[in-house]
Design a protein around this motif. Structure first.
Motif, PDB file in Angstrom:
ATOM      1  N   ALA A 163       0.802  -1.223   0.000  1.00 37.43           N
ATOM      2  CA  ALA A 163       0.000   0.000   0.000  1.00 37.43           C
ATOM      3  C   ALA A 163       0.836   1.275   0.000  1.00 37.43           C
ATOM      4  CB  ALA A 163      -0.937   0.002   1.211  1.00 37.43           C
ATOM      5  N   GLY A 164       2.106   1.189   0.406  1.00 42.27           N
ATOM      6  CA  GLY A 164       2.928   2.384   0.450  1.00 42.27           C
ATOM      7  C   GLY A 164       2.344   3.430   1.387  1.00 42.27           C
ATOM      8  N   HIS A 165       2.348   4.691   0.962  1.00 39.44           N
ATOM      9  CA  HIS A 165       1.823   5.753   1.817  1.00 39.44           C
ATOM     10  C   HIS A 165       0.353   6.042   1.555  1.00 39.44           C
ATOM     11  CE1 HIS A 165       2.816   7.763  -1.844  1.00 39.44           C
ATOM     12  NE2 HIS A 165       2.834   9.000  -1.382  1.00 39.44           N
ATOM     13  N   GLY A 166      -0.306   5.174   0.751  1.00 40.60           N
ATOM     14  CA  GLY A 166      -1.760   5.161   0.761  1.00 40.60           C
ATOM     15  C   GLY A 166      -2.494   5.737  -0.421  1.00 40.60           C
ATOM     16  N   ILE A 167      -1.831   5.934  -1.564  1.00 43.72           N
ATOM     17  CA  ILE A 167      -2.514   6.520  -2.715  1.00 43.72           C
ATOM     18  C   ILE A 167      -3.768   5.730  -3.072  1.00 43.72           C
ATOM     19  CG2 ILE A 167      -2.342   6.920  -5.215  1.00 43.72           C
ATOM     20  CD1 ILE A 167       0.631   7.629  -4.719  1.00 43.72           C
TER      21      ILE A 167
END
Length: 242
Positions: free
Chosen positions: A51-55
């Motif tokens: 997910a990373g930082h949520g884009i």
């Protein structure tokens, strides 16, 4: 260096900076979902792999999904948590290869975006993730992949890619090609204490291609609803029919 080590010790420190305007990227993904009629039905659960930082997670939650966001990097997880603000998102620190552990409640959508798919360690791991995703999804559930197609080898100076720069930072990426993987070196120059400091880290990605992923999806039982290649980035939407 492993992918996780590269993110924990290097890339995670400036990932949010080089990926650009968060709201612009989030809205772009949200618009893509709307254009392909991707919206909650039934219980409305979705899972965001890497997910990373949520884009993607924030976009999906804004569309009404209840999202499980999985990533292994603490910096990015903390960034994502700071953005949730009452949205129905559960953030989980884990490796996306453990997708099978998150089958309850059963999602109707799975996404794996950016270039996360190539972070898997081998072609067999990519196939396994696709197979696990098929088993995980409810009937008629959908899977969204975005990834870079590495089938065409860059040569000579084209292997040096200017990613982003501002008065304080310059990020360059250097790519080396091997038969089944690529080695990516992220060279960051930061201006600190009136001088430029170079910070370097390398890691390997699996050299996946559009054709390989399409075949793997079809072999696993997915029907392809959408397939697009633009500026080297592939977007595929598959569906588990029946």
């Amino acid at each position: 260096m492993t992918v996780k080590e590269h993110y924990d010790n290097h890339l995670g420190n400036f990932y949010s900076w080089f990926t650009g305007d968060f709201d612009k990227n989030k809205n772009s993904f949200r618009e893509m979902c709307i254009n392909h009629d991707i919206k909650p039905y039934g219980l409305g659960y979705a899972i965001d792999l890497g997910a990373g930082h949520g884009i993607q997670s924030i976009a999906l939650a804004e569309l009404g999904f209840k999202v499980k966001s999985i990533d292994f990097n603490k910096q990015l997880i903390d960034d994502l948590k700071s953005r949730i603000i009452n949205l129905p998102i559960e953030v989980i620190g884990d490796d996306l290869k453990n997708i099978g552990q998150y089958s309850k409640p059963q999602p109707e959508l799975a996404v794996c975006c950016g270039d996360t798919l190539s972070h898997l360690g081998s072609f067999s791991e990519v196939v396994k993730l696709i197979e696990d995703s098929f088993e995980l999804l409810i009937s008629n559930g959908r899977l969204i992949f975005t990834f870079r197609d590495y089938s065409m080898e860059l040569v000579d100076t084209d292997r040096f890619i200017h990613v982003k720069s501002d008065p304080q930072r310059i990020l360059t990426c250097f790519i080396e090609y091997f038969e089944d993987r690529v080695r990516v070196t992220d060279l960051l120059h930061e201006f600190e204490d009136n001088r430029w400091i170079q910070k370097i880290s390398s890691y390997y990605k699996t050299r996946i291609s559009r054709n390989f992923v399409l075949k793997s999806l079809k072999d696993s039982g997915f029907t392809i609803n959408f397939d697009n290649l633009e500026n080297g980035m592939v977007t595929i939407i598959g569906q588990k029919i029946g």
